[in-house]
Design a protein around this motif. Structure first.
Motif, PDB file in Angstrom:
ATOM      1  N   ALA A 188      18.673  18.412 -28.923  1.00 42.36           N
ATOM      2  CA  ALA A 188      18.927  17.546 -30.090  1.00 42.36           C
ATOM      3  C   ALA A 188      19.401  18.367 -31.291  1.00 42.36           C
ATOM      4  CB  ALA A 188      17.656  16.765 -30.432  1.00 42.36           C
ATOM      5  N   TRP A 189      18.731  19.486 -31.546  1.00 45.18           N
ATOM      6  CA  TRP A 189      19.155  20.322 -32.692  1.00 45.18           C
ATOM      7  C   TRP A 189      20.576  20.831 -32.471  1.00 45.18           C
ATOM      8  CZ3 TRP A 189      16.139  18.719 -36.077  1.00 45.18           C
ATOM      9  CH2 TRP A 189      14.751  18.846 -36.077  1.00 45.18           C
ATOM     10  N   ALA A 190      20.897  21.161 -31.229  1.00 47.04           N
ATOM     11  CA  ALA A 190      22.243  21.670 -30.944  1.00 47.04           C
ATOM     12  C   ALA A 190      23.288  20.593 -31.198  1.00 47.04           C
ATOM     13  CB  ALA A 190      22.308  22.170 -29.502  1.00 47.04           C
ATOM     14  N   GLY A 193      15.993  26.166 -44.301  1.00 46.99           N
ATOM     15  CA  GLY A 193      17.056  25.145 -44.262  1.00 46.99           C
ATOM     16  C   GLY A 193      16.469  23.750 -44.131  1.00 46.99           C
ATOM     17  N   PHE A 194      15.548  23.571 -43.177  1.00 46.46           N
ATOM     18  CA  PHE A 194      14.911  22.262 -43.015  1.00 46.46           C
ATOM     19  C   PHE A 194      14.208  21.855 -44.315  1.00 46.46           C
ATOM     20  CE2 PHE A 194      14.562  23.099 -38.244  1.00 46.46           C
ATOM     21  CZ  PHE A 194      15.416  22.070 -37.893  1.00 46.46           C
ATOM     22  N   ILE A 195      13.503  22.822 -44.914  1.00 41.86           N
ATOM     23  CA  ILE A 195      12.667  22.478 -46.071  1.00 41.86           C
ATOM     24  C   ILE A 195      13.516  21.945 -47.219  1.00 41.86           C
ATOM     25  CG2 ILE A 195      11.101  23.403 -47.847  1.00 41.86           C
ATOM     26  CD1 ILE A 195      10.139  25.467 -45.777  1.00 41.86           C
ATOM     27  N   ILE A 254      17.656  27.828 -31.257  1.00 45.87           N
ATOM     28  CA  ILE A 254      18.663  26.752 -31.287  1.00 45.87           C
ATOM     29  C   ILE A 254      18.436  25.850 -32.508  1.00 45.87           C
ATOM     30  CG2 ILE A 254      17.410  25.074 -29.825  1.00 45.87           C
ATOM     31  CD1 ILE A 254      21.188  25.879 -29.648  1.00 45.87           C
ATOM     32  N   ASP A 255      17.192  25.769 -32.983  1.00 42.35           N
ATOM     33  CA  ASP A 255      16.859  24.942 -34.153  1.00 42.35           C
ATOM     34  C   ASP A 255      17.704  25.334 -35.373  1.00 42.35           C
ATOM     35  OD1 ASP A 255      14.895  25.696 -32.324  1.00 42.35           O
ATOM     36  OD2 ASP A 255      13.236  25.191 -33.624  1.00 42.35           O
ATOM     37  N   THR A 256      18.097  26.604 -35.425  1.00 46.56           N
ATOM     38  CA  THR A 256      18.845  27.089 -36.584  1.00 46.56           C
ATOM     39  C   THR A 256      20.157  26.324 -36.763  1.00 46.56           C
ATOM     40  OG1 THR A 256      17.893  29.257 -36.173  1.00 46.56           O
ATOM     41  CG2 THR A 256      19.724  29.190 -37.707  1.00 46.56           C
ATOM     42  N   ALA A 295      15.210  22.651 -19.947  1.00 48.10           N
ATOM     43  CA  ALA A 295      15.973  21.973 -21.005  1.00 48.10           C
ATOM     44  C   ALA A 295      14.979  21.270 -21.931  1.00 48.10           C
ATOM     45  CB  ALA A 295      16.951  20.976 -20.389  1.00 48.10           C
ATOM     46  N   TRP A 296      14.621  21.959 -22.986  1.00 49.07           N
ATOM     47  CA  TRP A 296      13.712  21.419 -24.014  1.00 49.07           C
ATOM     48  C   TRP A 296      14.505  20.347 -24.782  1.00 49.07           C
ATOM     49  CZ3 TRP A 296      13.243  23.573 -29.474  1.00 49.07           C
ATOM     50  CH2 TRP A 296      12.162  22.987 -30.153  1.00 49.07           C
ATOM     51  N   SER A 297      14.028  19.121 -24.766  1.00 53.09           N
ATOM     52  CA  SER A 297      14.890  18.025 -25.253  1.00 53.09           C
ATOM     53  C   SER A 297      15.166  18.147 -26.758  1.00 53.09           C
ATOM     54  CB  SER A 297      14.287  16.658 -24.911  1.00 53.09           C
ATOM     55  OG  SER A 297      13.002  16.525 -25.437  1.00 53.09           O
ATOM     56  N   ARG A 298      14.194  18.596 -27.548  1.00 51.66           N
ATOM     57  CA  ARG A 298      14.479  18.694 -28.988  1.00 51.66           C
ATOM     58  C   ARG A 298      15.437  19.843 -29.293  1.00 51.66           C
ATOM     59  NH1 ARG A 298       9.752  18.464 -30.789  1.00 51.66           N
ATOM     60  NH2 ARG A 298       9.407  20.430 -31.861  1.00 51.66           N
ATOM     61  N   GLY A 299      15.393  20.884 -28.473  1.00 51.29           N
ATOM     62  CA  GLY A 299      16.382  21.944 -28.658  1.00 51.29           C
ATOM     63  C   GLY A 299      17.791  21.408 -28.459  1.00 51.29           C
ATOM     64  N   ASN A 340       4.374  26.340 -42.957  1.00 50.10           N
ATOM     65  CA  ASN A 340       4.633  24.937 -43.313  1.00 50.10           C
ATOM     66  C   ASN A 340       6.129  24.729 -43.545  1.00 50.10           C
ATOM     67  OD1 ASN A 340       4.697  22.336 -44.132  1.00 50.10           O
ATOM     68  ND2 ASN A 340       3.172  22.542 -45.764  1.00 50.10           N
ATOM     69  N   TRP A 341       6.822  24.340 -42.462  1.00 53.90           N
ATOM     70  CA  TRP A 341       8.244  23.997 -42.606  1.00 53.90           C
ATOM     71  C   TRP A 341       8.426  22.487 -42.680  1.00 53.90           C
ATOM     72  CZ3 TRP A 341      10.844  21.459 -38.475  1.00 53.90           C
ATOM     73  CH2 TRP A 341      10.142  21.391 -37.272  1.00 53.90           C
ATOM     74  N   PHE A 342       7.309  21.781 -42.871  1.00 57.28           N
ATOM     75  CA  PHE A 342       7.302  20.318 -42.867  1.00 57.28           C
ATOM     76  C   PHE A 342       7.375  19.731 -44.273  1.00 57.28           C
ATOM     77  CE2 PHE A 342       5.184  21.991 -39.245  1.00 57.28           C
ATOM     78  CZ  PHE A 342       5.409  21.113 -38.198  1.00 57.28           C
ATOM     79  N   PHE A 357       9.930  28.929 -26.610  1.00 56.81           N
ATOM     80  CA  PHE A 357       8.686  29.007 -27.350  1.00 56.81           C
ATOM     81  C   PHE A 357       7.961  27.659 -27.198  1.00 56.81           C
ATOM     82  CE2 PHE A 357       6.305  29.183 -31.443  1.00 56.81           C
ATOM     83  CZ  PHE A 357       5.736  30.434 -31.304  1.00 56.81           C
ATOM     84  N   GLN A 358       8.734  26.585 -27.271  1.00 57.46           N
ATOM     85  CA  GLN A 358       8.133  25.247 -27.220  1.00 57.46           C
ATOM     86  C   GLN A 358       8.526  24.433 -25.990  1.00 57.46           C
ATOM     87  OE1 GLN A 358       9.194  25.466 -31.507  1.00 57.46           O
ATOM     88  NE2 GLN A 358       8.269  23.450 -31.548  1.00 57.46           N
ATOM     89  N   GLY A 359       9.425  24.971 -25.166  1.00 56.22           N
ATOM     90  CA  GLY A 359       9.830  24.255 -23.965  1.00 56.22           C
ATOM     91  C   GLY A 359       8.890  24.543 -22.802  1.00 56.22           C
ATOM     92  N   CYS A 367       6.443  15.013 -30.162  1.00 62.77           N
ATOM     93  CA  CYS A 367       5.766  16.159 -29.537  1.00 62.77           C
ATOM     94  C   CYS A 367       6.202  17.426 -30.252  1.00 62.77           C
ATOM     95  CB  CYS A 367       6.134  16.225 -28.054  1.00 62.77           C
ATOM     96  SG  CYS A 367       5.383  17.628 -27.219  1.00 62.77           S
ATOM     97  N   TYR A 368       5.333  17.979 -31.062  1.00 67.11           N
ATOM     98  CA  TYR A 368       5.696  19.206 -31.779  1.00 67.11           C
ATOM     99  C   TYR A 368       5.740  20.378 -30.796  1.00 67.11           C
ATOM    100  CZ  TYR A 368       5.479  23.100 -35.114  1.00 67.11           C
ATOM    101  OH  TYR A 368       5.723  24.259 -35.806  1.00 67.11           O
ATOM    102  N   SER A 369       4.631  20.688 -30.170  1.00 68.02           N
ATOM    103  CA  SER A 369       4.650  21.800 -29.223  1.00 68.02           C
ATOM    104  C   SER A 369       3.639  21.568 -28.107  1.00 68.02           C
ATOM    105  CB  SER A 369       4.354  23.130 -29.915  1.00 68.02           C
ATOM    106  OG  SER A 369       4.490  24.170 -28.973  1.00 68.02           O
TER     107      SER A 369
HETATM  108  N1  GLY Z   1      11.053  24.439 -35.233  1.00 70.87           N
HETATM  109  C1  GLY Z   1      11.695  23.220 -34.994  1.00 70.87           C
HETATM  110  C2  GLY Z   1      11.105  22.400 -33.917  1.00 70.87           C
HETATM  111  O1  GLY Z   1       9.912  22.477 -33.642  1.00 70.87           O
HETATM  112  O2  GLY Z   1      11.811  21.627 -33.349  1.00 70.87           O
END
Ligand code: GLY
Length: 416
Positions: free
Chosen positions: A252-254, A116-118, A176-178, A246-250, A70-72, A238-240, A362-364
């Motif tokens: 975004a985090w960058a 960090g997010f939490i 990249i989320d880091t 090019a995973w769009s949220r990755g 639970n990082w939410f 992992f989620q792309g 879209c989470y994953s």
């Molecule tokens: N772990 C962060 C994300 O799903 O974007």
């Protein structure tokens, strides 16, 4: 360049739209808060209801399968706090404190960069809003855990993202989320005057720029490092959609992480990189305001959007506009950030009675979790962007850029 805390000069339509979104947010948050018990919302499922998790759920491996835990939970505290800021109603702050007590235990979690997010979304704003040291101490404990994830190699240091550092899989992996989680370390450096938090974040940003950014300015989701030499063994996802996509949220985090890193280190090259990453994102958007979940998704999958990525980028671009020393560049990023935010308010905001704030997050997609619904992180970064536009300086400390932003080679750029 706009002053650190002066409101962005919004048109009257924009100001009305954004304020209405914050009004509706507070109503939705109050209604949902009463239904959660001790659990926290994660994503809305196909039935439109929140999936809920206890705050105590840590990340970890189950055999070979990695679970993010639970990082939410901090994001919900953040939404209670922004609702307090917007309405001034004391009940939101009381709820936020009670929820923080449930989340607090996770500040000792050694297993995930998501710490960090939490806490950057909960304890940091909690302290900024109330001045209560209890929040600051929780945030510092979490920052210590994040800093302890630094892995030093012959070619630099990075924060390992997933899993205990004693597990070779966790030690060698970085995501990249880091980059977005560095905010907690920068806050801790400013709060304590202990520069080691900033050094750890800066080292990570340096190494990530070398290992994650492809020649076309898209980014890998994850990198496996050789823990001795620091060489990239592979880039993967992992989620792309696939490893080279090019995973769009990755992306975004960058963008978000390099904007913050430019502000906090004063390194002009981080601002330049954030702009290149954002230009790539805009090219692939091709006139849209919300990206597909992966820019390289094909067929019907390409129709699945990710409003969370749009919210993260909108928030990052408003910050980029605030700190950019060039007035024309600042105006460009402000215009794009506000256009994204307007589109989210107009086209993606949930209806009365629906749960969550933004449709089409879209989470994953690969794991088929939280596709087409609301996600807690999407909702939080959306509201963060609204607060940047309407209530600047109230959610988190607003740091002036650590100007001068120094060009590579030691030159200086002129500031407006
Ligand atoms: N772990 C962060 C994300 O799903 O974007």
């Amino acid at each position: 360049m706009s002053n650190a805390t002066s409101p962005l000069s919004l048109s009257s339509e924009q100001a009305k739209l954004f304020r209405e979104a914050l009004d509706k947010t507070a109503k939705k948050v109050a209604a949902d808060e009463l239904t959660f018990g001790v659990e926290f919302p994660q994503v809305t499922g196909p039935d439109g209801q929140w999936v809920r998790l206890p705050a105590s759920l840590s990340a970890g491996y189950d055999g070979d399968a990695w679970s993010h835990g639970n990082w939410f939970c901090g994001f919900w505290v953040g939404l209670l706090l922004t609702s307090y800021l917007h309405t001034g109603e004391a009940r939101f702050l009381e709820w936020a404190r009670a929820r923080m007590r449930l989340v607090e235990q996770r500040a000792q979690d050694p297993n995930t960069h998501d710490i960090g997010f939490i806490f950057d979304s909960s304890a940091v704003p909690g302290y900024h809003i109330t001045g209560d040291e209890w929040f600051a101490n929780i945030a510092l404990e979490a920052a210590d855990k994040l800093r302890a994830r630094l892995v030093t190699t012959r070619d630099g240091a990075y924060l390992a993202s997933w899993g205990p550092l004693s597990d070779p899989r966790g030690r060698s992996a970085s995501a990249i989320d880091t980059m977005a989680n560095l905010s907690l370390l920068y806050w801790a450096a400013n709060h304590t005057d202990d520069g080691s938090y900033r050094q750890a974040a800066d080292a990570h940003a340096e190494m990530t720029a070398r290992a994650f950014v492809r020649d076309d300015d898209s980014t890998y989701h994850a990198v496996e490092y050789d823990v001795e030499s620091g060489a990239r063994k592979r880039g993967y996802t992992f989620q792309g959609a696939f490893d080279e996509s090019a995973w769009s949220r990755g992306q975004a985090w960058a963008i978000y992480g390099y904007v913050n890193s430019a502000r906090e280190t004063g390194k002009r090259k981080y601002l330049d990189l954030a702009e290149r990453l954002a230009d790539y994102y805009l090219r692939r958007l091709d006139g849209r305001q919300v990206p597909p979940w992966d820019f390289d998704a094909t067929g019907r999958d390409a129709e699945i959007k990710d409003t969370a990525a749009a919210a993260v980028v909108a928030s990052a671009l408003l910050e980029m506009a605030r700190l950019h020393p060039d007035a024309h560049a600042a105006a460009k990023w402000r215009r794009h950030g506000l256009a994204m935010l307007e589109a989210l308010c107009r086209d993606e905001f949930t209806k009365d009675g629906e749960h969550g704030l933004l449709h089409n997050s879209c989470y994953s997609k690969p794991h088929n979790i939280g596709v087409d619904g609301a996600t807690m992180f999407g909702d939080f970064f959306f509201v963060e962007a609204l607060c940047r536009a309407v209530h600047p300086g109230t959610l988190r400390p607003v740091q002036p850029p650590r100007i001068p932003i120094v060009e590579e080679g030691g030159g200086r750029r002129r500031h407006e």
